[in-house]
Design an enzyme around this catalytic site. Structure first.
Site, PDB file in Angstrom:
ATOM      1  N   GLU A  60      49.785  46.576 -50.499  1.00  0.00           N
ATOM      2  CA  GLU A  60      49.264  47.208 -48.687  1.00  0.00           C
ATOM      3  C   GLU A  60      47.956  47.263 -49.473  1.00  0.00           C
ATOM      4  O   GLU A  60      47.419  46.721 -47.990  1.00  0.00           O
ATOM      5  CB  GLU A  60      49.231  49.033 -49.269  1.00  0.00           C
ATOM      6  CG  GLU A  60      51.107  49.611 -48.430  1.00  0.00           C
ATOM      7  CD  GLU A  60      51.496  49.415 -50.124  1.00  0.00           C
ATOM      8  OE1 GLU A  60      52.709  49.787 -49.775  1.00  0.00           O
ATOM      9  OE2 GLU A  60      50.972  48.998 -51.103  1.00  0.00           O
ATOM     10  N   HIS A 129      54.984  62.003 -50.049  1.00  0.00           N
ATOM     11  CA  HIS A 129      56.180  60.988 -49.475  1.00  0.00           C
ATOM     12  C   HIS A 129      56.552  62.058 -48.014  1.00  0.00           C
ATOM     13  O   HIS A 129      57.221  61.407 -47.358  1.00  0.00           O
ATOM     14  CB  HIS A 129      57.643  60.910 -49.960  1.00  0.00           C
ATOM     15  CG  HIS A 129      57.160  60.045 -50.939  1.00  0.00           C
ATOM     16  ND1 HIS A 129      56.839  59.394 -52.300  1.00  0.00           N
ATOM     17  CD2 HIS A 129      56.868  58.407 -50.865  1.00  0.00           C
ATOM     18  CE1 HIS A 129      57.279  58.741 -52.559  1.00  0.00           C
ATOM     19  NE2 HIS A 129      56.855  57.382 -52.219  1.00  0.00           N
TER      20      HIS A 129
END
Length: 344
Positions: A60, A129
């Site tokens: 990322e 998450h």
């Protein structure tokens, strides 16, 4: 207007904008997968192929830098993160490069990257998450940040993002992907900084974002049975925030509840409360209430996560307490996310 789902609206906006602008590319982990990020990238991959819809590795930080560099040279990247938590790894490029580009270079050029981040709440995925990061991204000048709650806004805000010269973060809650709504067939842009009144009412204002807009609407429907008029404001975008719409509603009702999917401290709920306190304090007839998750990380269990995340019942109770009507009962209401399962 036709009725389509939230995920279909994102797909439609992506395809229409890519067809109109050959400089738009789409990249992310699994965008070329048969699942297509809940179907939001499937049509784009089928139409434009791997040259413009690109699967990327788990890097990322690196790809965010590549995308910002490409954006500064005239490309318009849409970068999809299958969980917005993964965007922590891309923050240097987002905050220190994309958001500051126009300021550091005297408004000469820009880096109009669009980053989609998916909120992973839903089946006990745990603390790393399940976070909603709108307040974090909204803190930084130079970014537009939005949390579309309806299919029409999911399409319209993406269209607007792909036409803007400002880098944009769009945060999508998976619990919204299956909802349906009327959506213009054409790529009609929804402007940033313009909220909407989702429900009208005269007794109390509930300002909400993302999934909590629907919880607030369900709370408003339940309280209507007790002759309580709840006005629900969908902020649409976190930055810029529609201060005027919020303050106008609170000036009318005199009471405010803020409902958000992220924590209360230093977050959207705190910002809305501050905006109201600074602008229409004399209109308030009761303290502001915030409906948010508890001040701790999310648990790793579906039942515990259900208890962790606020729902319509929590919003309704907050409204009753603000109205000094705590003696009235609120029927139990299931969370919008109850029973939701997903492939990721």
């Amino acid at each position: 207007m036709p009725k389509i789902t939230y995920c279909q609206a994102i797909s439609e906006a992506t395809v229409q904008c890519m067809a109109a602008d050959p400089d738009i590319i789409l990249a992310g982990q699994g965008v070329d997968d048969h699942k297509g990020i809940y179907g939001t990238t499937t049509d784009a991959f089928q139409k434009f192929g791997p040259s413009r819809v690109m699967d990327i590795p788990n890097g990322e930080n690196a790809f965010a830098g590549i995308a910002v560099g490409a954006a500064s040279m005239g490309i318009r990247p849409i970068v999809v993160h299958t969980r917005d938590d993964f965007m922590f790894l891309a923050m240097d490029a987002i905050f220190n490069l994309a958001a500051k580009w126009r300021y550091m270079y005297g408004n000469q050029g820009s880096a109009p990257i669009v980053m989609r981040g998916l909120v992973g709440r839903g089946w006990g995925q745990g603390a790393t998450h399940s976070q909603s990061l709108q307040s974090l991204f909204g803190h930084f000048p130079g970014l537009y940040v939005a949390t579309p709650a309806s299919p029409a806004d999911a399409k319209g805000l993406l269209v607007s993002a792909l036409q803007a010269e400002t880098p944009v973060v769009l945060l999508e809650n998976r619990g919204l992907y299956g909802i349906e709504g009327e959506v213009p067939e054409q790529p009609v842009a929804v402007p940033f900084g313009a909220g909407r009144i989702a429900r009208t009412g005269g007794d109390i204002t509930v300002v909400a974002a993302s999934l909590m807009v629907h919880e607030a609407e369900r709370a408003a429907d339940a309280l209507r049975e007790q002759d309580i008029g709840v006005e629900v404001i969908d902020v649409r975008s976190i930055r810029p925030l529609d201060d005027a719409l919020i303050c106008t509603s609170v000036a009318k009702t005199g009471r405010l509840v803020v409902a958000d999917t992220s924590w209360a401290r230093y977050g959207l709920a705190a910002e809305v409360a501050a905006v109201v306190a600074e602008n229409v304090y004399d209109s308030l007839r009761a303290p502001v209430r915030r409906v948010t998750p508890p001040d701790c990380p999310a648990p790793v269990s579906w039942p515990l996560e259900e208890a962790f995340n606020p729902n319509a019942e929590a919003v309704a109770h907050a409204c009753l307490e603000t109205l000094h009507s705590g003696q009235r009962s609120v029927p139990r209401m299931r969370n919008v996310m109850s029973g939701f399962t997903g492939p990721y």
